[in-house]
Design a protein around this motif. Structure first.
Motif, PDB file in Angstrom:
ATOM      1  N   ARG A  42      31.400  48.739  46.776  1.00  0.00           N
ATOM      2  CA  ARG A  42      30.910  47.806  45.763  1.00  0.00           C
ATOM      3  C   ARG A  42      29.746  48.374  44.967  1.00  0.00           C
ATOM      4  O   ARG A  42      29.557  48.005  43.796  1.00  0.00           O
ATOM      5  CB  ARG A  42      30.513  46.483  46.434  1.00  0.00           C
ATOM      6  CG  ARG A  42      31.730  45.668  46.896  1.00  0.00           C
ATOM      7  CD  ARG A  42      31.355  44.286  47.420  1.00  0.00           C
ATOM      8  NE  ARG A  42      30.791  44.354  48.759  1.00  0.00           N
ATOM      9  CZ  ARG A  42      29.538  44.076  49.048  1.00  0.00           C
ATOM     10  NH1 ARG A  42      28.688  43.768  48.081  1.00  0.00           N
ATOM     11  NH2 ARG A  42      29.103  44.133  50.297  1.00  0.00           N
ATOM     12  N   TRP A  51      37.474  51.032  39.805  1.00  0.00           N
ATOM     13  CA  TRP A  51      37.714  50.604  41.172  1.00  0.00           C
ATOM     14  C   TRP A  51      37.535  51.783  42.114  1.00  0.00           C
ATOM     15  O   TRP A  51      37.638  52.938  41.693  1.00  0.00           O
ATOM     16  CB  TRP A  51      39.060  49.902  41.370  1.00  0.00           C
ATOM     17  CG  TRP A  51      40.320  50.629  41.017  1.00  0.00           C
ATOM     18  CD1 TRP A  51      40.835  50.816  39.780  1.00  0.00           C
ATOM     19  CD2 TRP A  51      41.260  51.218  41.927  1.00  0.00           C
ATOM     20  NE1 TRP A  51      42.021  51.490  39.847  1.00  0.00           N
ATOM     21  CE2 TRP A  51      42.320  51.737  41.149  1.00  0.00           C
ATOM     22  CE3 TRP A  51      41.317  51.339  43.313  1.00  0.00           C
ATOM     23  CZ2 TRP A  51      43.412  52.383  41.720  1.00  0.00           C
ATOM     24  CZ3 TRP A  51      42.406  51.972  43.883  1.00  0.00           C
ATOM     25  CH2 TRP A  51      43.440  52.495  43.086  1.00  0.00           C
ATOM     26  N   ARG A  68      37.460  48.602  49.729  1.00  0.00           N
ATOM     27  CA  ARG A  68      37.775  48.739  48.303  1.00  0.00           C
ATOM     28  C   ARG A  68      36.979  47.746  47.484  1.00  0.00           C
ATOM     29  O   ARG A  68      36.493  46.733  48.000  1.00  0.00           O
ATOM     30  CB  ARG A  68      39.274  48.571  48.059  1.00  0.00           C
ATOM     31  CG  ARG A  68      39.738  47.124  47.954  1.00  0.00           C
ATOM     32  CD  ARG A  68      39.785  46.373  49.262  1.00  0.00           C
ATOM     33  NE  ARG A  68      40.362  45.059  49.138  1.00  0.00           N
ATOM     34  CZ  ARG A  68      39.673  43.942  48.901  1.00  0.00           C
ATOM     35  NH1 ARG A  68      38.378  44.018  48.708  1.00  0.00           N
ATOM     36  NH2 ARG A  68      40.282  42.763  48.831  1.00  0.00           N
ATOM     37  N   ALA A  69      36.827  48.053  46.189  1.00  0.00           N
ATOM     38  CA  ALA A  69      36.152  47.159  45.258  1.00  0.00           C
ATOM     39  C   ALA A  69      36.726  47.399  43.859  1.00  0.00           C
ATOM     40  O   ALA A  69      37.171  48.508  43.545  1.00  0.00           O
ATOM     41  CB  ALA A  69      34.648  47.399  45.269  1.00  0.00           C
ATOM     42  N   HIS A  70      36.724  46.378  43.014  1.00  0.00           N
ATOM     43  CA  HIS A  70      37.167  46.479  41.621  1.00  0.00           C
ATOM     44  C   HIS A  70      36.183  45.734  40.743  1.00  0.00           C
ATOM     45  O   HIS A  70      35.639  44.700  41.154  1.00  0.00           O
ATOM     46  CB  HIS A  70      38.580  45.914  41.453  1.00  0.00           C
ATOM     47  CG  HIS A  70      39.248  46.332  40.173  1.00  0.00           C
ATOM     48  ND1 HIS A  70      38.854  45.883  38.931  1.00  0.00           N
ATOM     49  CD2 HIS A  70      40.286  47.177  39.956  1.00  0.00           C
ATOM     50  CE1 HIS A  70      39.604  46.433  37.999  1.00  0.00           C
ATOM     51  NE2 HIS A  70      40.488  47.222  38.589  1.00  0.00           N
ATOM     52  N   PRO A  73      37.194  41.062  39.871  1.00  0.00           N
ATOM     53  CA  PRO A  73      37.643  40.494  41.147  1.00  0.00           C
ATOM     54  C   PRO A  73      39.089  40.003  41.118  1.00  0.00           C
ATOM     55  O   PRO A  73      39.760  39.995  42.154  1.00  0.00           O
ATOM     56  CB  PRO A  73      36.664  39.331  41.383  1.00  0.00           C
ATOM     57  CG  PRO A  73      35.445  39.692  40.584  1.00  0.00           C
ATOM     58  CD  PRO A  73      35.954  40.423  39.381  1.00  0.00           C
ATOM     59  N   LEU A  76      41.601  42.573  42.505  1.00  0.00           N
ATOM     60  CA  LEU A  76      41.546  43.071  43.878  1.00  0.00           C
ATOM     61  C   LEU A  76      42.893  42.920  44.579  1.00  0.00           C
ATOM     62  O   LEU A  76      43.272  43.760  45.398  1.00  0.00           O
ATOM     63  CB  LEU A  76      40.474  42.321  44.673  1.00  0.00           C
ATOM     64  CG  LEU A  76      39.048  42.867  44.566  1.00  0.00           C
ATOM     65  CD1 LEU A  76      38.086  41.979  45.332  1.00  0.00           C
ATOM     66  CD2 LEU A  76      38.970  44.298  45.059  1.00  0.00           C
ATOM     67  N   ASP A  80      44.946  45.856  46.541  1.00  0.00           N
ATOM     68  CA  ASP A  80      45.459  45.724  47.894  1.00  0.00           C
ATOM     69  C   ASP A  80      46.960  45.992  47.959  1.00  0.00           C
ATOM     70  O   ASP A  80      47.449  46.638  48.893  1.00  0.00           O
ATOM     71  CB  ASP A  80      45.152  44.331  48.439  1.00  0.00           C
ATOM     72  CG  ASP A  80      43.659  44.111  48.683  1.00  0.00           C
ATOM     73  OD1 ASP A  80      42.948  45.111  48.843  1.00  0.00           O
ATOM     74  OD2 ASP A  80      43.229  42.941  48.704  1.00  0.00           O
TER      75      ASP A  80
END
Length: 430
Positions: A42, A51, A68-70, A73, A76, A80
């Motif tokens: 993040r 991301w 993980r982070a994008h 939101p 996401l 995944d």
């Protein structure tokens, strides 16, 4: 006189240092590797990527957990879907392996627009890829203490340009700090597991002598403090007496668990092999700690339950080395604190005699021994905590020892505790 360019460079450098300080501070707050990986992902979004994923290697070197982070939101779910269903493209695989083995970042400034069904299966996975629209990626190795522990993957999407040299350098420094934090968290977790394993291996089920009903409970702390040195013990002597022990070694972690193991063994051996009462046992333990230079401080309470005669219950003799007093739950529900004058902890090296105390435990009564984790909730006072425990025993006099322990913990303990808790309950049946 500085010009606009010089001022801009200094501003950029100050901004870089602020960002790195933020990364260091945020990662230093967690000693859980999963939380640290999630924070790292993040932190780099959106500054360094649209991301990001953090892959931490398992103990055998295979890919382990992935965080993980994008920047959006809402995307996401697409990340995944892609991570769960992708088949790693040969070019990506080579980049990952190269980053891990060389310790250098690998920058793919262009990603193939169509990787083919062998890498992206048709359906949700390809739809997720198209929605994410990745156009460049940077693989930063995570290395700490000379070993590769994972990879930080930074992906840029759409019209965003690939990372420039300054951004690559910044990503490498972020990776270096992130790797150290992750490795610290892994070492912490390993130490915690060793301490917990050692402690649980020593906290064995109690015996069930004729006429007695014994139950024990141990609840480990769930805060970031390491497991402590709380312990209990119970065993029978050849003459028919039952020895009860409860104690708490100062400190936390593997050191406390190891010290607890030494102390528990010493108390058990000396209590079994000595005709002296509980005070004599604690005296002998003190001499052993001093003579062997163990350097351990601990509270402990040693008690003996001995037959008092047909139908008369048991004679309780005990001595306390700075430990909490026993609680005696009567058959009518009343609770009595078996308070005695305080005596020194084990391991202080101070001279002075220890004292035995005695009372009778009638049939239907229950003796309860606890450590301070059950008493000093939220760092409260001991007297207040003992009153709370005594109040929690109200109405439990007819329960078996096992059920009493469960009900007591439910009534007193919050969902999360910042100290270990040990409980030993003995109900006299006859």
């Amino acid at each position: 006189m500085s010009g606009p360019t010089g001022d801009g460079e200094r501003d950029a450098e100050r901004d870089r240092y602020r960002f790195l300080a933020e990364v260091t501070d945020a990662l230093a707050e967690s000693l859980d590797s999963g939380t640290a990986a999630d924070r790292l992902a993040r932190l780099v979004v959106p500054r360094l990527a649209d991301w990001a994923t953090v892959t931490v290697l398992a103990g055998d070197g295979a890919p382990g957990g992935v965080a993980r982070a994008h920047r959006d939101p809402d995307l996401l779910g697409a990340v995944d879907t892609y991570l769960a269903g992708r088949v790693t493209a040969p070019r990506d695989q080579a980049a990952l392996v190269s980053a891990l083995h060389s310790g250098e970042p690998v920058h793919l400034t262009e990603l193939e627009p169509d990787l083919g069904p062998e890498s992206l299966p048709e359906g949700p996975v390809r739809a997720a890829w198209d929605l994410l629209d990745p156009t460049s990626s940077l693989f930063v190795p995570l290395r700490a203490r000379g070993s590769a522990i994972g990879v930080l993957s930074l992906v840029r999407c759409g019209d965003r340009l690939p990372a420039g040299p300054a951004e690559v350098a910044l990503a490498v420094e972020v990776g270096r700090r992130g790797a150290l934090a992750l490795d610290n968290a892994r070492l912490y977790g390993r130490q915690l597991r060793v301490a917990e394993t050692l402690q649980h291996s020593l906290l064995t089920p109690p015996p069930q002598p004729p006429g007695l009903e014994l139950a024990v409970r141990y609840r480990a702390a769930v805060s970031e403090d390491l497991v402590g040195g709380d312990w209990y013990d119970a065993f029978e002597l050849p003459g028919g007496a039952t020895v009860l022990v409860i104690g708490d070694v100062t400190g936390h972690g593997v050191e406390a668990a190891a010290a607890m193991a030494q102390l528990r063994s010493a108390v058990r051996t000396l209590a079994y092999d000595s005709p002296a009462g509980p005070a004599g046992t604690l005296d002998r333990v003190d001499r052993v700690l001093a003579g062997l230079h163990v350097g351990t401080l601990a509270t402990a309470l040693v008690a003996r339950l001995e037959p008092a005669g047909e139908g008369d219950g048991r004679l309780l003799r005990w001595s306390s080395a700075g430990h909490l007093p026993p609680l005696l739950l009567a058959a009518d529900g009343g609770v009595r604190l078996l308070t005695t004058p305080p005596e020194r902890l084990l391991g202080t090296g101070d001279p002075g005699a220890r004292t035995d105390h005695a009372t009778t435990v009638a049939p239907g009564e229950t003796l309860v021994l606890v450590t301070d984790g059950l008493v000093e909730i939220d760092r409260g006072g001991i007297d207040e905590g003992l009153e709370r425990v005594a109040g929690a025993l109200d109405g439990l006099q007819g329960l078996p020892a096992d059920a009493l322990c469960d009900r007591l913990l439910t009534r007193v303990l919050p969902a999360r505790t910042d100290d270990d808790v040990a409980v030993l309950a003995v109900r006299v049946l006859a």
